[in-house]
Write an enzyme that holds these catalytic residues in place. Structure first.
Site, PDB file in Angstrom:
ATOM      1  CD  GLU A   1      -2.036   2.123   1.697  1.00  0.00           C
ATOM      2  OE1 GLU A   1      -1.813   3.058   0.894  1.00  0.00           O
ATOM      3  OE2 GLU A   1      -2.116   2.263   2.917  1.00  0.00           O
TER       4      GLU A   1
ATOM      5  CB  CYS B   1      -1.274   7.017   1.249  1.00  0.00           C
ATOM      6  SG  CYS B   1      -2.557   6.084   2.029  1.00  0.00           S
TER       7      CYS B   1
END
Ligand code: UN1
Length: 503
Positions: free
Chosen positions: A258, A292
């Site tokens: 991720e 993110c």
């Protein structure tokens, strides 16, 4: 100032509890709002890591045989313990990361949500029964625990991302070793203490299921190479992901990545601008642009571009920046000096490439690592627009047609989240169609950040392809076994193959 909090979380006086022997390494977190040191955490040694991994393997042998709903009971209790500590743990997250109070507590809520989700999952792990082509045969697939999982997390979600992995891995029957970011070891330690207490209090063989490895890069590297860890789940930059993917790939292990995002919001002419502006400010300025999922690019229809920019500038002026634990503050500091330098370099690059800073971007004259969020008029052709800078910079660009907007949205290396603000059904559906957004997450009339845990979380392209948290992400934490059972008296072969000894 926060000694009582540390006390309640069992992390007080760490500085005094450390052995004075040579060769002991420490992790030294800093409160980014003050620049002052927080209690130090002793890093584990290479030998301690080896023992930890052996323990994880041994614990797995037992844990895998505990029925999943019983495993869920441990997770349920962890969820309860987190509820009891939500305010304290949330505040510690605020102190260590600089995210504002409501976001610190929101992160603990995300952990609680994950626990709840995983408890339900513990009674729903399931496989398919598949029609066999052979008479009196049954075919099915089942899911077995995988083994010890290595969990590597980043500073910006120092607890929730562990929970995405840990709560699922635990009900799946896996054990785990967690290497937190060296910048946020206190949050990790406080979480581990909460978990340890639960582990001690339940009558189940879960000793050694959850282990914490506060450590620097060398131990992280060892984890990547360690065949005792069949799965490495890593969150961080694309640069980190390339190393993880390569090293784990070399031993043909499984990695769940991720990584970076360079997320865009498209604002169409029919958008509800009130919603669009609010969502954009939260996505771009929230967490000081250090998610993110933070919005880094805004793609606005040319007919409303100037209006949107004016309204955004007005909104940015109203964002209160300050100590993240104070009420009313919307933006805290960046995590460290390096982030400030990276932000400055990105803004300089934007200017050199023809961009124009229309708001913010300056460092605040106070202790800690504070900046103003920046709005930059940009063009999609500027190379800096293709990069993820972990800071509150929003590149604002114009588009003419929806096809062009989607092309701009998709024109970067990363593929995590994306959003469109529109009241036009056709545009919304096109954005979600195969010719639309190429991201792992695509939203309509919602910003890019702040996903719920029920969905699978992750992204495509350089974001790494992994999926964590909800939906069927659990399957990555288990091994699939296809079983065919013959309950007849003949041995028919698949594909009609004849292999008869008597013929
Ligand atoms: C991250 O920044 O690594 O969707 C995760 C969100 C949060 C998770 C962000 N639920 O913004």
């Amino acid at each position: 100032m926060f000694e009582e909090l540390y006390d309640r979380l069992g992390i007080a006086a760490l500085d005094r509890a450390v052995p004075a022997s040579a060769g002991v390494e420490f992790l030294r977190p800093v409160n980014p709002a003050t620049g002052k040191p927080m209690p130090v955490v002793r890093a584990i040694s290479a030998e301690e890591y080896e023992a930890m991994a052996d323990r994880s393997v041994a614990a797995f042998r037992e844990w895998r045989m505990v029925p999943p709903p019983r495993r869920g009971e441990v997770v349920r209790r962890i969820g309860e313990a987190l509820r009891a500590k939500k305010a304290d743990l949330g505040l510690l997250i605020t102190l260590e990361t600089g995210k504002i109070r409501t976001e610190g507590e929101g992160e603990v809520q995300e952990m609680i949500d994950m626990a709840d989700f995983a408890v339900g999952l513990s009674r729903q792990l399931h496989g398919l029964t598949i029609a066999s082509e052979r008479p009196r045969h049954r075919m099915m697939e089942q899911w077995h625990p995988l083994g010890p999982v290595g969990i590597i997390t980043a500073f910006n979600f120092p607890a929730a991302v562990w929970a995405w992995n840990a709560m699922i891995a635990a009900v799946c029957g896996d054990t785990m070793i967690w290497k937190p970011s060296p910048r946020t070891p206190l949050t990790a330690l406080a979480v581990q203490k909460i978990v340890d207490e639960v582990v001690r209090s339940v009558d189940l063989p879960c000793e050694g299921v959850f282990q914490l490895a506060p450590a620097d890069e060398a131990i992280g590297r060892r984890m990547l190479e360690d065949r005792r860890l069949p799965l490495i789940s890593a969150t961080g930059s694309c640069r980190l992901g390339r190393v993880v993917g390569e090293v784990v790939g070399r031993r043909l292990g499984r990695s769940l990545l991720e990584l970076g995002g360079n997320n865009a919001i498209v604002i169409a002419p029919s958008a509800d601008l009130e919603l669009a502006i609010r969502a954009t400010v939260f996505a771009a300025v929230g967490t000081a642009g250090q998610r993110c999922t933070s919005a880094r690019r805004l793609i606005v229809h040319e007919s409303i571009h100037d209006q949107v920019l004016d309204r955004l500038t007005a909104a940015y002026q109203r964002v209160r920046i300050g100590d993240p634990w104070e009420d009313g503050v919307l933006m805290g500091p960046l995590i460290g000096e390096g982030s400030i330098a990276a932000m400055r370099a990105a803004l300089d690059a934007a200017i050199a490439q023809g961009g124009e800073i229309v708001f913010g971007g300056n460092r605040l004259d106070r202790p800690g690592f504070f900046v103003e969020p920046a709005l930059v008029k940009a063009d999609p052709s500027m190379p800096i627009v293709g990069e993820e800078t972990f800071a509150p910079i929003l590149h604002v660009m114009k588009y003419r047609t929806i096809d062009e907007a989607i092309a701009i949205q998709n024109a970067v290396e990363q593929g995590l989240t994306s959003a469109i603000f529109t009241s036009d059904l056709r545009e919304a559906e096109q954005f979600l169609s195969p010719e639309g957004s190429d991201c792992g997450i695509a939203n309509v009339n919602i910003g890019t950040s702040g996903a719920e845990i029920g969905g699978a979380f992750g992204g495509e392209k350089s974001t790494g392809g992994g999926r964590e948290a909800g939906s069927d992400s659990w399957k990555l934490y288990m091994r699939r076994q296809t079983c065919t059972i013959n309950h007849g008296r003949d041995l028919p072969l698949a594909q009609g193959v004849q292999f008869d000894l008597d013929s």
